[in-house]
Design a protein around this motif. Structure first.
Motif, short mmCIF file in Angstrom:
data_model
loop_
_atom_site.label_atom_id
_atom_site.label_comp_id
_atom_site.label_asym_id
_atom_site.label_seq_id
_atom_site.Cartn_x
_atom_site.Cartn_y
_atom_site.Cartn_z
N LYS A 90 -13.23 6.12 -4.67
CA LYS A 90 -12.87 7.05 -3.59
C LYS A 90 -11.45 6.76 -3.12
CE LYS A 90 -14.36 8.51 0.98
NZ LYS A 90 -15.37 8.27 2.03
N ILE A 91 -10.62 7.78 -3.18
CA ILE A 91 -9.23 7.68 -2.73
C ILE A 91 -9.01 8.69 -1.62
CG2 ILE A 91 -6.82 8.05 -3.39
CD1 ILE A 91 -7.56 7.15 -6.20
N VAL A 92 -8.33 8.26 -0.58
CA VAL A 92 -7.97 9.17 0.51
C VAL A 92 -6.46 9.37 0.47
CG1 VAL A 92 -8.04 9.61 2.99
CG2 VAL A 92 -9.90 8.32 1.91
N PRO A 93 -6.00 10.49 -0.09
CA PRO A 93 -4.55 10.75 -0.16
C PRO A 93 -3.92 10.70 1.24
CG PRO A 93 -5.74 12.32 -1.51
CD PRO A 93 -6.76 11.59 -0.69
N ALA A 94 -2.82 9.98 1.33
CA ALA A 94 -2.16 9.83 2.63
C ALA A 94 -0.70 9.45 2.42
CB ALA A 94 -2.86 8.74 3.45
N LYS A 95 0.11 9.67 3.45
CA LYS A 95 1.49 9.22 3.40
C LYS A 95 1.48 7.69 3.42
CE LYS A 95 3.42 13.32 5.44
NZ LYS A 95 3.63 14.03 6.69
N TRP A 96 2.34 7.11 2.62
CA TRP A 96 2.47 5.66 2.55
C TRP A 96 3.94 5.36 2.31
CZ3 TRP A 96 3.33 3.13 -2.35
CH2 TRP A 96 3.43 4.01 -3.42
N SER A 97 4.31 4.12 2.07
CA SER A 97 5.73 3.79 1.95
C SER A 97 6.40 4.33 0.68
CB SER A 97 5.91 2.26 2.01
OG SER A 97 5.24 1.65 0.92
N GLY A 98 5.62 4.74 -0.30
CA GLY A 98 6.17 5.28 -1.54
C GLY A 98 6.10 6.80 -1.59
N GLN A 99 6.33 7.34 -2.80
CA GLN A 99 6.32 8.79 -2.99
C GLN A 99 4.90 9.32 -3.16
OE1 GLN A 99 8.85 9.50 -6.38
NE2 GLN A 99 10.68 9.56 -5.10
N GLY A 100 4.75 10.59 -2.82
CA GLY A 100 3.47 11.26 -3.01
C GLY A 100 2.41 10.81 -2.02
N LEU A 101 1.18 11.22 -2.28
CA LEU A 101 0.07 10.91 -1.38
C LEU A 101 -0.97 9.98 -2.00
CD1 LEU A 101 -0.56 14.49 0.10
CD2 LEU A 101 0.64 12.58 1.21
N VAL A 102 -0.80 9.64 -3.29
CA VAL A 102 -1.80 8.82 -3.98
C VAL A 102 -1.24 7.46 -4.39
CG1 VAL A 102 -3.36 8.69 -5.96
CG2 VAL A 102 -3.09 10.84 -4.73
N GLY A 103 -0.07 7.44 -5.02
CA GLY A 103 0.56 6.18 -5.39
C GLY A 103 0.13 5.65 -6.74
N SER A 104 -0.11 6.54 -7.67
CA SER A 104 -0.42 6.12 -9.03
C SER A 104 0.20 7.10 -10.01
CB SER A 104 -1.93 6.04 -9.25
OG SER A 104 -2.51 7.33 -9.17
N HIS A 105 0.24 6.70 -11.27
CA HIS A 105 0.78 7.56 -12.32
C HIS A 105 -0.18 7.56 -13.50
CE1 HIS A 105 3.34 8.76 -15.72
NE2 HIS A 105 3.85 9.57 -14.81
N ILE A 106 -0.41 8.75 -14.03
CA ILE A 106 -1.28 8.88 -15.21
C ILE A 106 -0.55 9.61 -16.31
CG2 ILE A 106 -3.47 8.68 -14.05
CD1 ILE A 106 -3.67 11.69 -13.98
#
Length: 93
Positions: A77-93
């Motif tokens: 379970k991931i809750v997309p949110a603003k964080w210190s990096g880019q985007g709302l998730v913080g991963s790359h696939i």
């Protein structure tokens, strides 16, 4: 059973190749090398952006291969949110 047999069975459409520290993805438990079977309601890469909305929890069905736990099917379970990096998730696939 050889790994390719499990991959044929579960048919992942993506592999996680980067999870940023302190990101929503990391907090949700996503790890590098996870095979993605379902991202929210989709099983295709081009539909992923439509699944991501700030503060709206997403469930990812993944297949994970690790030395300690072996092979696992997991719901992350991931809750997309603003964080210190880019985007709302913080991963790359």
């Amino acid at each position: 059973q050889p790994l390719y047999k499990d991959l044929e069975k579960y048919n992942p459409f993506a592999i996680v190749d980067e999870v940023h520290a302190d990101s929503p993805a990391e907090k949700g438990g996503l790890k590098n090398g996870d095979f993605i079977l379902q991202f929210g309601e989709t099983r295709t890469m081009h539909e992923i952006p439509k699944q991501i909305h700030e503060n709206m929890p997403l469930v990812l069905k993944i297949f994970r291969v690790s030395k300690n736990e072996g092979r696992e099917l997991l719901d992350i379970k991931i809750v997309p949110a603003k964080w210190s990096g880019q985007g709302l998730v913080g991963s790359h696939i």
